[in-house]
Design an enzyme around this catalytic site. Structure first.
Site, short mmCIF file in Angstrom:
data_model
loop_
_atom_site.label_atom_id
_atom_site.label_comp_id
_atom_site.label_asym_id
_atom_site.label_seq_id
_atom_site.Cartn_x
_atom_site.Cartn_y
_atom_site.Cartn_z
N HIS A 114 48.11 42.87 44.07
CA HIS A 114 47.23 43.98 44.42
C HIS A 114 47.75 44.76 45.62
CE1 HIS A 114 43.63 42.28 42.04
NE2 HIS A 114 44.17 43.28 41.40
N ARG B 14 41.76 58.73 28.00
CA ARG B 14 42.08 57.62 27.09
C ARG B 14 40.81 56.83 26.79
NH1 ARG B 14 45.96 53.12 29.41
NH2 ARG B 14 44.02 52.48 30.44
N CYS C 172 52.80 58.88 30.47
CA CYS C 172 51.77 58.58 31.46
C CYS C 172 51.93 57.18 32.04
CB CYS C 172 50.37 58.74 30.86
SG CYS C 172 50.01 57.59 29.52
#
Length: 586
Positions: A216, A354, A514
């Site tokens: 992260h 999306r 993308c």
């Protein structure tokens, strides 16, 4: 909350990190410099004194509790609730990807499996502090032993434990040091709660001893545009006040650089700052060929920053944020509100949304099968939505209503499309709901290889290079053990991208990228040379990509693409493309 810790540990991943090889730009540390290696995040460079994260709290003592198990459990519940609330508040303040990450961490704190383990230890007479320490440590070790993506969530759980114990003990929560001047933060690993709210006026760069491309720290550093090198084992030897160069582009940390090297780095920092502050212009090659630069966004909160950084629209709006923290699918009204927020930020511009991409690392109890042995190859993306048509139709209805209420040019695309039949059926269903422009994600080799058939049946293709790379190379993008294979520069991946680009030209259909590959400036040029027309990325990457595109013509981009395709491997392809562009500039 009814699920266990391990499935939720990976549920908030939204975008995997770029490998160290992908980040390299040819910059090399100064000869003779004492250099440590890791995985670079982004293209930045920083120079400054080290400030180390404070050591974690000492393990609580083993003395027996003077309270009853019920009283100690009440203390634990109060502290866990306070920590979860604090993490949620930090996530709300940070927004974007960080919000999802911190929501996942708050869910960890409240996991019923952990609570059961704590209760067992309290029943044996342990204090709340000791029970939390032992229970969380047991689960942390399980995550670490699992390795890969789950292993990198172990640091998140350790941070939760520290925060709960600090609250129980009446001590300050662990956090980032404040030496009173700008600094390079060095830590064993950096918790999402700290990364999300770093003061970028003070923190010049981040170096972590642990962590990898899917940690992260890496994910959030990329989103914030923060210079970082993670997984630097040798960083344990760095001391407070020691001057270092953190070169993310070279995946290196240079210790005690020479005055000459410091001068070079300051010049590079100034050059990058000037480029970032220059007037934003549309993406284009040196000969004027337009290459629109679009934003990848995970929630409406990121729209304003994307516009400020020059996004010419949105190339990927992930809708998972609406679903991942829910026990049931959100209704049409809730979805419409969120979509409308996003569309209103881009009047007259293209916004590609999306549909829900659940499954694999993003399981949902109301949509996906938790018992699949290999969910990355199972029912995910459009496959999962087709199995639950009411969720699919609800999302399309909400999108159509949001589009009708705004002036944005809405494009909708389906994830994980593998066949021409899927593309045709989805496009027809979108049209049935009043959506004018429907397309598909190209994330698996089958879609790339039959791109002509897909593009005769749908409106556009958007290439997700993260998944396309993992499926082409048979290398799970969540596993650090095969990270060297997760490189979109590999000629096999580039060849598939080229197939889609060529099909787009033949069928007169738009083709974009993308995936994370679009954020690599050098690779962005190659992608254009392969026939890609638009590039979508984290907004923080746009300045670097815009500047690199402006240095090269369309002919040079095609030459670089051909040179990369002829290479034997990823590193060879990178070097071949760089050499071809250097020759073209002479």
């Amino acid at each position: 909350m009814t699920s266990s810790l391990l499935p939720h540990a990976s549920s908030q991943e939204v975008a995997p990190a770029v490998s160290a090889a992908s980040a390299a730009t040819g910059e090399q540390p100064a000869p003779g410099a004492r250099t440590l290696s890791g995985t670079g995040v982004g293209q930045g460079v920083a120079l400054g004194p080290v400030a180390r994260m404070a050591a974690p709290l000492q393990a609580p003592g083993e003395e027996p509790s003077a309270l009853t198990p019920e009283q100690e459990h009440a203390r634990v519940q109060e502290s866990v609730a306070a920590v979860a609330q604090d993490l949620a508040a930090r996530g709300e303040a940070a927004g974007g990807t960080a919000q999802g990450v911190l929501q996942a961490q708050a869910m960890m704190a409240q996991d019923p499996a952990l609570d059961k383990a704590v209760r067992a230890r309290l029943g044996d007479g342990a204090t709340a502090e000791r029970a939390v320490h032992e229970s969380f440590e047991q689960f942390r070790r399980r995550l670490e032993q699992a390795g890969g993506y789950l292993g990198e969530r172990a640091a998140d759980l350790a941070d939760v434990a520290q925060r709960v114990i600090a609250h129980l003990s009446g001590l300050p929560a662990p956090g980032v040091p404040d030496p009173g001047h700008p600094f390079v933060l060095v830590a064993q690993d950096l918790a999402p709660a700290d990364t999300a709210l770093l003061d970028l006026e003070k923190v010049l760069a981040v170096v972590t001893i642990e962590g990898g491309p899917t940690s992260h720290t890496a994910i959030l550093a990329r989103e914030k545009g923060l210079t970082a090198v993670v997984g630097v084992a040798g960083a344990a030897e760095l001391t407070d006040g020691e001057t270092v160069v953190v070169d993310a582009a070279a995946s290196a940390v240079e210790i005690s650089p020479s005055p000459e090297r410091e001068k070079e780095v300051r010049a590079r920092i100034a050059e990058r700052a000037a480029a970032a502050s220059a007037p934003v212009t549309p993406g284009a090659l040196a000969d004027g060929t337009p290459v629109p630069l679009l934003a990848n966004l995970g929630s409406p909160e990121g729209a304003a920053e994307a516009v400020e950084l020059g996004a010419e629209g949105v190339g990927l709006f992930r809708t998972e944020f609406l679903f991942l923290s829910a026990e049931t699918a959100p209704d049409v009204a809730a979805q419409r509100h969120a979509y409308q927020q996003m569309l209103e930020a881009f009047p007259g511009q293209k916004v590609v949304i999306r549909l829900l991409d659940a499954g694999a690392d993003k399981p949902l109890p109301f949509l996906t099968d938790a018992d699949e042995e290999n969910p990355a190859l199972g029912r995910r993306g459009l496959r999962a939505l087709n199995a639950q048509p009411e969720i699919l139709r609800g999302q399309l209805t909400a999108l159509a209503e949001a589009a009708a209420a705004t002036e944005a040019d809405l494009w909708v695309m389906a994830p994980m499309v593998s066949t021409a039949e899927e593309a045709e059926a989805f496009t027809a269903l979108a049209a049935e709901h009043g959506l004018r422009t429907a397309g598909v994600m190209v994330e698996v080799p089958s879609s790339a290889l039959i791109a002509d058939q897909l593009l005769t049946r749908t409106g556009f293709a958007s290439i997700g290079t993260n998944d396309l790379t993992q499926y082409t190379m048979a290398a799970d993008r969540l596993l650090g053990s095969v990270a060297e294979l997760q490189d979109p520069w590999h000629p096999a991946v580039l060849r598939l991208i080229g197939e889609v680009g060529a099909a787009g030209a033949r069928q007169d259909r738009p083709v974009g990228v993308c995936g994370e590959a679009a954020a690599d400036p050098l690779l962005a040029v190659v992608l254009v040379g392969l026939g890609v027309q638009t590039l979508s990325m984290a907004p923080a990457a746009m300045a670097d990509v815009r500047a690199e595109l402006a240095r090269h013509t369309a002919a040079a981009a095609r030459a670089a693409a051909q040179a990369a395709l002829a290479a034997a491997g990823a590193q060879d392809a990178r070097e071949a493309a760089r050499a071809a562009l250097a020759d073209g500039s002479r």
